[in-house]
Design a protein around this motif. Structure first.
Motif, PDB file in Angstrom:
ATOM      1  N   VAL A 160      12.348  13.435  11.876  1.00 16.93           N
ATOM      2  CA  VAL A 160      11.725  13.503  10.548  1.00 16.93           C
ATOM      3  C   VAL A 160      11.645  12.113   9.916  1.00 16.93           C
ATOM      4  CG1 VAL A 160      11.911  14.433   8.198  1.00 16.93           C
ATOM      5  CG2 VAL A 160      12.529  15.862  10.158  1.00 16.93           C
ATOM      6  N   CYS A 161      10.445  11.769   9.450  1.00 18.85           N
ATOM      7  CA  CYS A 161      10.240  10.507   8.723  1.00 18.85           C
ATOM      8  C   CYS A 161      10.873  10.641   7.346  1.00 18.85           C
ATOM      9  CB  CYS A 161       8.737  10.227   8.587  1.00 18.85           C
ATOM     10  SG  CYS A 161       8.347   8.893   7.412  1.00 18.85           S
ATOM     11  N   GLN A 162      11.776   9.730   7.002  1.00 18.62           N
ATOM     12  CA  GLN A 162      12.467   9.807   5.710  1.00 18.62           C
ATOM     13  C   GLN A 162      11.617   9.277   4.556  1.00 18.62           C
ATOM     14  OE1 GLN A 162      15.640  11.373   5.583  1.00 18.62           O
ATOM     15  NE2 GLN A 162      14.831  11.848   7.634  1.00 18.62           N
ATOM     16  N   GLY A 163      10.447   8.728   4.910  1.00 19.87           N
ATOM     17  CA  GLY A 163       9.549   8.244   3.864  1.00 19.87           C
ATOM     18  C   GLY A 163       8.702   9.343   3.256  1.00 19.87           C
ATOM     19  N   CYS A 177       2.481   9.343   6.707  1.00 23.93           N
ATOM     20  CA  CYS A 177       2.351   8.329   5.650  1.00 23.93           C
ATOM     21  C   CYS A 177       1.908   6.970   6.175  1.00 23.93           C
ATOM     22  CB  CYS A 177       3.681   8.178   4.882  1.00 23.93           C
ATOM     23  SG  CYS A 177       5.063   7.619   5.908  1.00 23.93           S
ATOM     24  N   GLY A 178       1.908   6.800   7.494  1.00 21.78           N
ATOM     25  CA  GLY A 178       1.437   5.534   8.069  1.00 21.78           C
ATOM     26  C   GLY A 178       2.457   4.424   8.052  1.00 21.78           C
ATOM     27  N   VAL A 230       7.974  14.262  13.217  1.00 18.03           N
ATOM     28  CA  VAL A 230       7.391  13.295  14.150  1.00 18.03           C
ATOM     29  C   VAL A 230       7.475  13.862  15.562  1.00 18.03           C
ATOM     30  CG1 VAL A 230       7.594  10.947  15.065  1.00 18.03           C
ATOM     31  CG2 VAL A 230       8.053  11.387  12.648  1.00 18.03           C
ATOM     32  N   SER A 231       6.419  13.656  16.357  1.00 14.81           N
ATOM     33  CA  SER A 231       6.376  14.196  17.727  1.00 14.81           C
ATOM     34  C   SER A 231       7.487  13.604  18.594  1.00 14.81           C
ATOM     35  CB  SER A 231       5.014  13.905  18.355  1.00 14.81           C
ATOM     36  OG  SER A 231       4.878  12.510  18.575  1.00 14.81           O
ATOM     37  N   ALA A 232       7.859  14.347  19.625  1.00 11.65           N
ATOM     38  CA  ALA A 232       8.913  13.896  20.553  1.00 11.65           C
ATOM     39  C   ALA A 232       8.534  12.573  21.201  1.00 11.65           C
ATOM     40  CB  ALA A 232       9.153  14.972  21.608  1.00 11.65           C
ATOM     41  N   ASN A 233       7.246  12.422  21.513  1.00 14.55           N
ATOM     42  CA  ASN A 233       6.739  11.181  22.117  1.00 14.55           C
ATOM     43  C   ASN A 233       7.046   9.985  21.229  1.00 14.55           C
ATOM     44  OD1 ASN A 233       5.681  11.016  24.626  1.00 14.55           O
ATOM     45  ND2 ASN A 233       3.527  11.107  24.004  1.00 14.55           N
ATOM     46  N   LYS A 234       6.715  10.123  19.929  1.00 17.96           N
ATOM     47  CA  LYS A 234       6.929   9.021  18.985  1.00 17.96           C
ATOM     48  C   LYS A 234       8.418   8.766  18.773  1.00 17.96           C
ATOM     49  CE  LYS A 234       2.618   8.990  16.334  1.00 17.96           C
ATOM     50  NZ  LYS A 234       2.001   9.006  14.995  1.00 17.96           N
ATOM     51  N   VAL A 235       9.195   9.832  18.777  1.00 12.09           N
ATOM     52  CA  VAL A 235      10.643   9.678  18.631  1.00 12.09           C
ATOM     53  C   VAL A 235      11.185   8.852  19.787  1.00 12.09           C
ATOM     54  CG1 VAL A 235      12.865  10.884  18.647  1.00 12.09           C
ATOM     55  CG2 VAL A 235      10.951  11.827  17.320  1.00 12.09           C
ATOM     56  N   LYS A 236      10.697   9.161  21.003  1.00 16.22           N
ATOM     57  CA  LYS A 236      11.140   8.436  22.191  1.00 16.22           C
ATOM     58  C   LYS A 236      10.771   6.949  22.080  1.00 16.22           C
ATOM     59  CE  LYS A 236      10.596   8.529  27.261  1.00 16.22           C
ATOM     60  NZ  LYS A 236      10.074   7.178  27.408  1.00 16.22           N
ATOM     61  N   GLY A 289       0.783  -1.240   0.000  1.00 18.19           N
ATOM     62  CA  GLY A 289       0.000   0.000   0.000  1.00 18.19           C
ATOM     63  C   GLY A 289       0.807   1.278   0.000  1.00 18.19           C
ATOM     64  N   ARG A 290       2.151   1.140   0.136  1.00 15.37           N
ATOM     65  CA  ARG A 290       2.980   2.348   0.238  1.00 15.37           C
ATOM     66  C   ARG A 290       4.197   2.293  -0.677  1.00 15.37           C
ATOM     67  NH1 ARG A 290      -0.076   1.609   4.322  1.00 15.37           N
ATOM     68  NH2 ARG A 290      -0.938   3.343   5.523  1.00 15.37           N
ATOM     69  N   HIS A 291       3.924   1.914  -1.919  1.00 20.03           N
ATOM     70  CA  HIS A 291       4.944   1.949  -2.972  1.00 20.03           C
ATOM     71  C   HIS A 291       6.220   1.196  -2.605  1.00 20.03           C
ATOM     72  CE1 HIS A 291       2.286   4.923  -4.739  1.00 20.03           C
ATOM     73  NE2 HIS A 291       2.377   5.650  -3.638  1.00 20.03           N
ATOM     74  N   GLY A 292       6.066   0.071  -1.916  1.00 28.49           N
ATOM     75  CA  GLY A 292       7.218  -0.773  -1.618  1.00 28.49           C
ATOM     76  C   GLY A 292       7.992  -0.404  -0.370  1.00 28.49           C
ATOM     77  N   LEU A 293       7.606   0.698   0.268  1.00 28.65           N
ATOM     78  CA  LEU A 293       8.336   1.130   1.469  1.00 28.65           C
ATOM     79  C   LEU A 293       7.432   1.019   2.698  1.00 28.65           C
ATOM     80  CD1 LEU A 293      11.071   2.339   2.390  1.00 28.65           C
ATOM     81  CD2 LEU A 293      10.007   4.608   2.232  1.00 28.65           C
ATOM     82  N   ALA A 294       7.676  -0.038   3.490  1.00 25.68           N
ATOM     83  CA  ALA A 294       6.863  -0.266   4.693  1.00 25.68           C
ATOM     84  C   ALA A 294       7.488   0.346   5.927  1.00 25.68           C
ATOM     85  CB  ALA A 294       6.674  -1.769   4.911  1.00 25.68           C
ATOM     86  N   VAL A 295       8.824   0.358   5.973  1.00 22.07           N
ATOM     87  CA  VAL A 295       9.548   0.869   7.144  1.00 22.07           C
ATOM     88  C   VAL A 295      10.418   2.037   6.704  1.00 22.07           C
ATOM     89  CG1 VAL A 295      11.094   0.314   9.053  1.00 22.07           C
ATOM     90  CG2 VAL A 295       9.617  -1.467   8.079  1.00 22.07           C
ATOM     91  N   ALA A 296      10.203   3.183   7.304  1.00 25.98           N
ATOM     92  CA  ALA A 296      10.969   4.379   6.954  1.00 25.98           C
ATOM     93  C   ALA A 296      11.929   4.728   8.081  1.00 25.98           C
ATOM     94  CB  ALA A 296      10.021   5.550   6.686  1.00 25.98           C
ATOM     95  N   ALA A 297      13.090   5.223   7.712  1.00 27.79           N
ATOM     96  CA  ALA A 297      14.066   5.649   8.723  1.00 27.79           C
ATOM     97  C   ALA A 297      13.571   6.921   9.394  1.00 27.79           C
ATOM     98  CB  ALA A 297      15.413   5.883   8.058  1.00 27.79           C
TER      99      ALA A 297
END
Length: 232
Positions: A198-201, A225-226, A206-212, A185-193
């Motif tokens: 910052v999401c490289q996808g 992008c999910g 990205v929020s500080a919470n999610k980064v942590k 569903g995401r053009h071959g990229l499921a996991v982004a750095a």
């Protein structure tokens, strides 16, 4: 529990596989004769056919001139042989000789015109053949390199696919299934750095919470992008 690091390694491998497959498709396509070469080949074929047409025309006209010349000579010999005494027959022979003379003159003009066309067609064929020969040589040289690249890509893909098999086997089934669904569903990229915050996808912050959470190796999705995020 989902191991993001494992999935990220699998993603890097899949990305490389996708890139090599894409390049392999380009290489295979490039080995087909390009439109420019097909046009040069068509030009050479047309030139050869045109030359053949005019050579045949010139040959036929030359033969006809010979036939008319022979017929005129025979009629002329008969006219002046003294064997024909009938005035009407003599008049008819005279007209025939004159008519054949006119016909011969016209045919000789056509022979000359056909000869000019043969020479022009020969020049065009020579030019077309030379151009085609150069184009074919260039294309064959390029094809040799492409063939070598094709073999390298095929070998590399074989090794990568073997490596992928091992990496995929190390991931638990539910995680692998989710990974595959995300890739579709995401053009071959499921996991982004995730670099800094910052999401490289999709380049979304990205929020500080999610980064942590990502830094702790937990399952985190990019709000833009999910995709799954892998902290770097």
């Amino acid at each position: 529990m989902m191991n993001i690091h494992q999935l990220f390694q699998l993603q890097k491998l899949d990305t490389e596989i996708d890139e090599k497959k894409k390049r392999l498709g380009e290489v295979l396509k490039a080995q087909k004769e390009p439109e420019s070469l097909l046009k040069k080949r068509q030009r050479a074929e047309t030139a050869a056919a045109e030359l053949q047409t005019w050579q045949t025309k010139h040959q036929d006209l030359t033969l006809e001139v010979g036939s008319v010349t022979t017929k005129a000579k025979n009629s002329e010999n008969r006219l002046y042989s003294g064997k024909v005494t009938n005035p009407k027959e003599l008049s008819d022979l005279q007209q025939e000789v004159e008519s054949l003379g006119r016909r011969k003159a016209l045919l000789e003009d056509e022979v000359l015109e056909a000869l000019v066309m043969v020479e022009d067609a020969q020049a065009e064929k020579t030019a077309a053949d030379d151009e085609l020969e150069t184009a074919v040589a260039d294309w064959e040289k390029q094809s040799t390199h492409l063939k070598a690249e094709q073999n390298e890509l095929a070998l590399s893909l074989h090794k990568l696919m073997q490596s992928r098999k091992g990496k995929a086997a190390a991931v638990d089934a539910p995680a692998l299934n989710e990974y595959e669904q995300l890739r579709k569903g995401r053009h071959g990229l499921a996991v982004a750095a995730l670099r800094i915050n910052v999401c490289q996808g999709c380049r979304t912050s990205v929020s500080a919470n999610k980064v942590k959470e990502a830094n702790e190796g937990r399952k985190v999705y990019c709000g833009g992008c999910g995709r799954l995020l892998a902290a770097m």
